[in-house]
Design a protein around this motif. Sequence first.
Motif, PDB file in Angstrom:
ATOM      1  N   THR A   7       0.812  -1.224   0.000  1.00 24.78           N
ATOM      2  CA  THR A   7       0.000   0.000   0.000  1.00 24.78           C
ATOM      3  C   THR A   7       0.844   1.273   0.000  1.00 24.78           C
ATOM      4  N   PRO A   8       1.834   1.419   0.893  1.00 20.65           N
ATOM      5  CA  PRO A   8       2.679   2.624   0.807  1.00 20.65           C
ATOM      6  C   PRO A   8       3.405   2.748  -0.528  1.00 20.65           C
ATOM      7  N   LEU A   9       3.798   1.629  -1.129  1.00 17.20           N
ATOM      8  CA  LEU A   9       4.458   1.692  -2.432  1.00 17.20           C
ATOM      9  C   LEU A   9       3.489   2.211  -3.497  1.00 17.20           C
ATOM     10  N   GLY A 166     -15.822  10.619 -11.796  1.00 16.06           N
ATOM     11  CA  GLY A 166     -16.934  10.850 -10.888  1.00 16.06           C
ATOM     12  C   GLY A 166     -16.766  10.072  -9.602  1.00 16.06           C
ATOM     13  N   GLU A 167     -17.756   9.239  -9.290  1.00 19.88           N
ATOM     14  CA  GLU A 167     -17.701   8.409  -8.091  1.00 19.88           C
ATOM     15  C   GLU A 167     -16.991   7.090  -8.330  1.00 19.88           C
ATOM     16  N   THR A 168     -16.633   6.821  -9.593  1.00 21.59           N
ATOM     17  CA  THR A 168     -15.958   5.563  -9.918  1.00 21.59           C
ATOM     18  C   THR A 168     -14.468   5.699  -9.676  1.00 21.59           C
ATOM     19  N   ALA A 169     -13.921   4.794  -8.893  1.00 23.96           N
ATOM     20  CA  ALA A 169     -12.494   4.832  -8.572  1.00 23.96           C
ATOM     21  C   ALA A 169     -11.667   4.382  -9.767  1.00 23.96           C
ATOM     22  N   GLY A 170     -10.446   4.882  -9.832  1.00 24.88           N
ATOM     23  CA  GLY A 170      -9.518   4.429 -10.855  1.00 24.88           C
ATOM     24  C   GLY A 170      -8.896   3.100 -10.484  1.00 24.88           C
ATOM     25  N   THR A 171      -8.374   2.405 -11.485  1.00 27.04           N
ATOM     26  CA  THR A 171      -7.741   1.102 -11.253  1.00 27.04           C
ATOM     27  C   THR A 171      -6.330   1.106 -11.823  1.00 27.04           C
ATOM     28  N   ALA A 172      -5.493   0.269 -11.250  1.00 26.34           N
ATOM     29  CA  ALA A 172      -4.106   0.174 -11.684  1.00 26.34           C
ATOM     30  C   ALA A 172      -3.578  -1.220 -11.385  1.00 26.34           C
ATOM     31  N   TYR A 181      -0.215  -6.866  -8.012  1.00 24.55           N
ATOM     32  CA  TYR A 181      -1.303  -6.420  -7.147  1.00 24.55           C
ATOM     33  C   TYR A 181      -2.295  -5.596  -7.959  1.00 24.55           C
ATOM     34  N   ALA A 182      -3.573  -5.746  -7.626  1.00 19.89           N
ATOM     35  CA  ALA A 182      -4.621  -4.897  -8.187  1.00 19.89           C
ATOM     36  C   ALA A 182      -4.808  -3.695  -7.261  1.00 19.89           C
ATOM     37  N   VAL A 183      -4.809  -2.505  -7.829  1.00 20.52           N
ATOM     38  CA  VAL A 183      -4.860  -1.270  -7.056  1.00 20.52           C
ATOM     39  C   VAL A 183      -6.071  -0.460  -7.502  1.00 20.52           C
ATOM     40  N   SER A 184      -6.783   0.118  -6.534  1.00 17.23           N
ATOM     41  CA  SER A 184      -7.838   1.083  -6.827  1.00 17.23           C
ATOM     42  C   SER A 184      -7.517   2.374  -6.085  1.00 17.23           C
ATOM     43  N   VAL A 196      -5.179  -1.751  -2.060  1.00 12.39           N
ATOM     44  CA  VAL A 196      -4.341  -2.729  -2.755  1.00 12.39           C
ATOM     45  C   VAL A 196      -4.844  -4.123  -2.441  1.00 12.39           C
ATOM     46  N   GLY A 197      -5.098  -4.904  -3.500  1.00 14.08           N
ATOM     47  CA  GLY A 197      -5.593  -6.263  -3.325  1.00 14.08           C
ATOM     48  C   GLY A 197      -4.482  -7.234  -2.965  1.00 14.08           C
TER      49      GLY A 197
END
Length: 475
Positions: A7-9, A166-172, A181-184, A196-197
């Motif tokens: 998460t910090p990364l 908008g209210e939809t979070a971004g993904t990475a 890792y899947a990141v939102s 972070v998943g």
Amino acid sequence: MADPTPTPLAVQLLAILGRDKERLTRIDDYLHGHHDDPYMPAMADDEYRLLAKRSVSNWTPLLVNTPAQALYVDGYRAGDEDGKGSATDLTSPQWEHWQRSRLDARQSAVYKGALTYGHSFTLTERVKGSVLTKGLSALRTAALYEDPANDDTPYCALTVTAWPSGETAGTARMWDGRSEYAVSFKSLDDADGVRVGKGKRHGASECPVTRFAASVDLEGRTVGVIEPMIPLQNRINQTIFDLLVAQTYASVKVRTVTGMAPPVQRDPETGEVVYDEQGNPIPLPINHNAKRFLFAEDPDVRFGSLDETPLGGFIESIDMSIRHLSAVAQVPPHHLLGQIANLSAEALQAAETALSRKIQEFRTAFGEAWERVFRLAAELEGADGSEDFKGEVIWRDMEQRSLAQAADALGKLREQLGIPAKGLWKRVPNVTQTELDEWDELAEDEDSVGQLASALTRATAEPASVTTDSVAVAA
């Protein structure tokens, strides 16, 4: 790395994207012709603003495309135990990976991204049972290095797959040396909104993202070919704007007349002068053009003209600025100005020298990056070559030389220096690795046919005849 947990990364990588977003977006705008407006008066009208819009003359794509069009990987030579590269094999696992990833066509986008923004990235991963490599944009991707100036392996990397809306979070997606890792995230600067998943193994022993940097200094900073040229590009736009203003408002002679009042409108019935609301007579429009002339009966009337503004100085200034751009960017002037008149082959070669050195610098940097990609692909495929640090990519010779001149030079090298003919094949202009392999097979076939013919000739040769001395008998 203060905190190596995921998460910090992810927060740090997203912050890097946020920090560089304004600078990279400005570079991207200049690449696509969205430049800063030239200086104009504060009360400029719509006509001025239209001229400012038309004054943009975008030279930045040439600064990127000129070296990028000379960068084309044509093969890979694997290293052997003695440190000498073995002959290029188009059936090697490395080259099969290249073809499977369709990098013949996609490599250009990687180079142009690195030349434009200073760096771009590739991702090597297993997709549906096959190992593929694809490019990643610098506008969406960031990487962390323990030593950004010297390390070619990132500690971790992240690429945005969808921006927040908008209210939809971004993904990475984020990778470290072991897992993906899947990141939102809600925004690039919102550390509390990052999620972070759970990680999953990506199969490689190091981060599968590779950086392609056009130029890296000892602080780890990357710079492309556009950002340093923005002031010169603005200067060219300003000069063209001034040229358009002078051309529009002051490029023709102005006819003047003094001491003569224009004819005024009169009532068609009474013949009296017609006045406006302020009590001034209304003048009639004067239809004056190149086919008409003015005359006056009053001897005090004086005719004259105001000279037009010469445009030659503006044109010379534009030409000078483009030459400055050419010198600083190491792009030959004839590439930008299109002037190739009465230039000998030696003069053209001298003009191309700086560009050739620049291209060679890019080939060295990008070649090291491709070699890491090949090692990653070999590791993910379980093939030989994951520890091959002696291999090298083969760049196609993109210099334009006539076939007649090349043939003459290669013939002299063969005759005067004794270089084997086969060793000169790669010097043939525009020859590809596939053609070299085909020539090699044809040469072996011709050699075997020649040996067979020689053996048959020796086997079927007639035995040597024996001569005997004749004896003369006297009668």
